[in-house]
Design a protein around this motif. Structure first.
Motif, mmCIF file in Angstrom:
data_model
loop_
_atom_site.group_PDB
_atom_site.id
_atom_site.type_symbol
_atom_site.label_atom_id
_atom_site.label_comp_id
_atom_site.label_asym_id
_atom_site.label_seq_id
_atom_site.Cartn_x
_atom_site.Cartn_y
_atom_site.Cartn_z
ATOM 1 N N UNK A 23 0.840 -1.189 0.000
ATOM 2 C CA UNK A 23 0.000 0.000 0.000
ATOM 3 C C UNK A 23 0.882 1.248 0.000
ATOM 4 N N UNK A 24 0.592 2.179 -0.897
ATOM 5 C CA UNK A 24 1.334 3.444 -0.967
ATOM 6 C C UNK A 24 0.626 4.436 -0.044
ATOM 7 N N UNK A 25 1.064 4.462 1.201
ATOM 8 C CA UNK A 25 0.391 5.245 2.234
ATOM 9 C C UNK A 25 0.411 6.737 1.911
ATOM 10 N N UNK A 26 1.555 7.223 1.414
ATOM 11 C CA UNK A 26 1.657 8.649 1.086
ATOM 12 C C UNK A 26 0.674 9.021 -0.017
ATOM 13 N N UNK A 27 0.518 8.136 -0.991
ATOM 14 C CA UNK A 27 -0.426 8.403 -2.081
ATOM 15 C C UNK A 27 -1.866 8.374 -1.585
ATOM 16 N N UNK A 28 -2.168 7.485 -0.647
ATOM 17 C CA UNK A 28 -3.516 7.455 -0.065
ATOM 18 C C UNK A 28 -3.831 8.814 0.550
ATOM 19 N N UNK A 32 -6.869 11.331 -0.653
ATOM 20 C CA UNK A 32 -7.919 11.721 0.289
ATOM 21 C C UNK A 32 -7.965 13.239 0.440
ATOM 22 N N UNK A 33 -6.813 13.885 0.502
ATOM 23 C CA UNK A 33 -6.774 15.340 0.591
ATOM 24 C C UNK A 33 -7.401 15.954 -0.666
ATOM 25 N N UNK A 34 -7.102 15.389 -1.820
ATOM 26 C CA UNK A 34 -7.666 15.837 -3.098
ATOM 27 C C UNK A 34 -9.180 15.723 -3.073
ATOM 28 N N UNK A 35 -9.677 14.617 -2.565
ATOM 29 C CA UNK A 35 -11.121 14.406 -2.478
ATOM 30 C C UNK A 35 -11.765 15.370 -1.484
ATOM 31 N N UNK A 36 -11.229 15.389 -0.273
ATOM 32 C CA UNK A 36 -11.842 16.186 0.793
ATOM 33 C C UNK A 36 -11.846 17.669 0.448
ATOM 34 N N UNK A 64 -7.399 3.330 8.095
ATOM 35 C CA UNK A 64 -6.776 4.195 9.098
ATOM 36 C C UNK A 64 -6.140 5.425 8.461
ATOM 37 N N UNK A 65 -5.427 5.197 7.365
ATOM 38 C CA UNK A 65 -4.759 6.307 6.684
ATOM 39 C C UNK A 65 -5.775 7.300 6.141
ATOM 40 N N UNK A 66 -6.854 6.779 5.572
ATOM 41 C CA UNK A 66 -7.893 7.645 5.014
ATOM 42 C C UNK A 66 -8.564 8.475 6.101
ATOM 43 N N UNK A 67 -8.831 7.857 7.238
ATOM 44 C CA UNK A 67 -9.478 8.568 8.343
ATOM 45 C C UNK A 67 -8.610 9.726 8.824
ATOM 46 N N UNK A 68 -7.321 9.473 8.983
ATOM 47 C CA UNK A 68 -6.408 10.525 9.427
ATOM 48 C C UNK A 68 -6.358 11.659 8.406
ATOM 49 N N UNK A 69 -6.261 11.298 7.134
ATOM 50 C CA UNK A 69 -6.152 12.318 6.086
ATOM 51 C C UNK A 69 -7.446 13.105 5.916
ATOM 52 N N UNK A 70 -8.588 12.455 6.114
ATOM 53 C CA UNK A 70 -9.876 13.133 5.925
ATOM 54 C C UNK A 70 -10.134 14.182 6.995
#
Length: 294
Positions: A23-28, A32-36, A64-70
């Motif tokens: 999983x490319x965590x940085x890309x996730x 997510x930032x792009x979406x939010x 988990x990564x998405x939740x933090x980024x969102x």
């Protein structure tokens, strides 16, 4: 429009991975930032997100990564696939603990199921998990359709909050929207991106367009125009996004279109076009042809 918690644009997010399949965590976080920042939610591990190929551990890390980024700006929908019910329950519980707002489940697809088996599967799943559950109907991959009468029965379950329907059937769309139209506790999401504007004009609550990975702002504007009654703008945006979709979908299998979509996202610095087995990247020549079309 009715006051429903589950509505708007939910993009079936690609799952960014490294060449090694990690999983490319940085890309996730970037996606997510792009979406939010454009007001759209992610659906993790759906069909576009190669959900059946994501490991259990990476699935939890992804949520988990998405939740933090969102950062609480948008809801996070987590896809649930597979054929082993006990493993599905464990994964759904892990996603909920990790912060997922909604679990979105497809039918187990190894065996052809009867209507009663479909109903019992979703009822048992909804009875067993703590978080809200959304039905996910996608004939193209499960090779089964959740009948409208089964959807109607399940809509009365207190823990089932909606339907994401990707079947390309306008009559079915109308029947399913009729089930949800006057209910604030059950939402209809159109997963047939080319009919996004039309579904909203009928009273649908949300849309789930894979092309939103590349142009989330266009679908957010389409949604806002449609719910405000500006169907001329919604239809113009529908036509524009349909043309963008052709760049990665035309002449390709579903799997090939997903890596082509990642190529498009690469041009925005969002992710690289690596795929999880058994899917693979396109040739360098094909990737350049896609970039040239943009």
């Amino acid at each position: 429009m009715k006051n429903c918690k589950y509505r708007g644009v939910v993009v079936p997010m690609v799952t960014p991975v490294t060449e090694e399949g990690n999983l490319d965590v940085a890309a996730v976080s970037r996606i997510i930032e792009f979406f939010a920042s454009n007001g759209v939610s992610p659906l993790l591990m759906g069909t576009t997100g190669e959900g059946n190929s994501v490991s259990a551990a990476d699935g939890i890390l992804l949520v988990r990564t998405a939740i933090v980024a969102a950062k609480g700006r948008v809801l996070v929908y987590a896809g649930l696939t597979g054929n082993c019910f006990s493993e599905q329950l464990a994964q759904a519980e892990a996603f909920t603990r990790a912060g997922a707002d909604v679990i979105v489940a497809t039918l187990p697809s190894y065996y052809a199921l009867t209507e009663e088996q479909m109903y019992n599967y979703y009822k048992t799943l909804a009875d067993s998990i703590k978080g809200p559950l959304m039905l996910y109907n996608i004939l193209a991959t499960t090779h089964m359709t959740i009948p409208v009468n089964v959807v109607k029965r399940l809509a009365d379950h207190p823990n089932i909050v909606g339907l994401k329907d990707s079947e390309r059937d306008l009559d079915r769309m109308k029947e399913c929207i009729a089930i949800s139209k006057d209910r604030e506790d059950f939402a209809y999401f159109c997963g047939w991106a080319a009919q996004s504007a039309y579904s909203l004009s009928l009273g649908g609550d949300g849309i789930v367009p894979s092309t939103g990975n590349y142009v989330p702002e266009m679908f957010q504007h389409l949604y806002e125009a449609a719910v405000n009654g500006d169907m001329a703008t919604a239809e113009r945006l529908q036509n524009d996004t349909n043309e963008i979709a052709k760049i990665y979908q035309a002449g390709r299998t579903l799997g090939q279109s997903l890596t082509a979509l990642k190529v498009m996202m690469q041009t925005k610095g969002l992710c690289d076009p690596w795929m999880l087995m058994p899917l693979t990247r396109l040739s360098a020549e094909e990737e350049q042809e896609i970039k040239a079309k943009l």
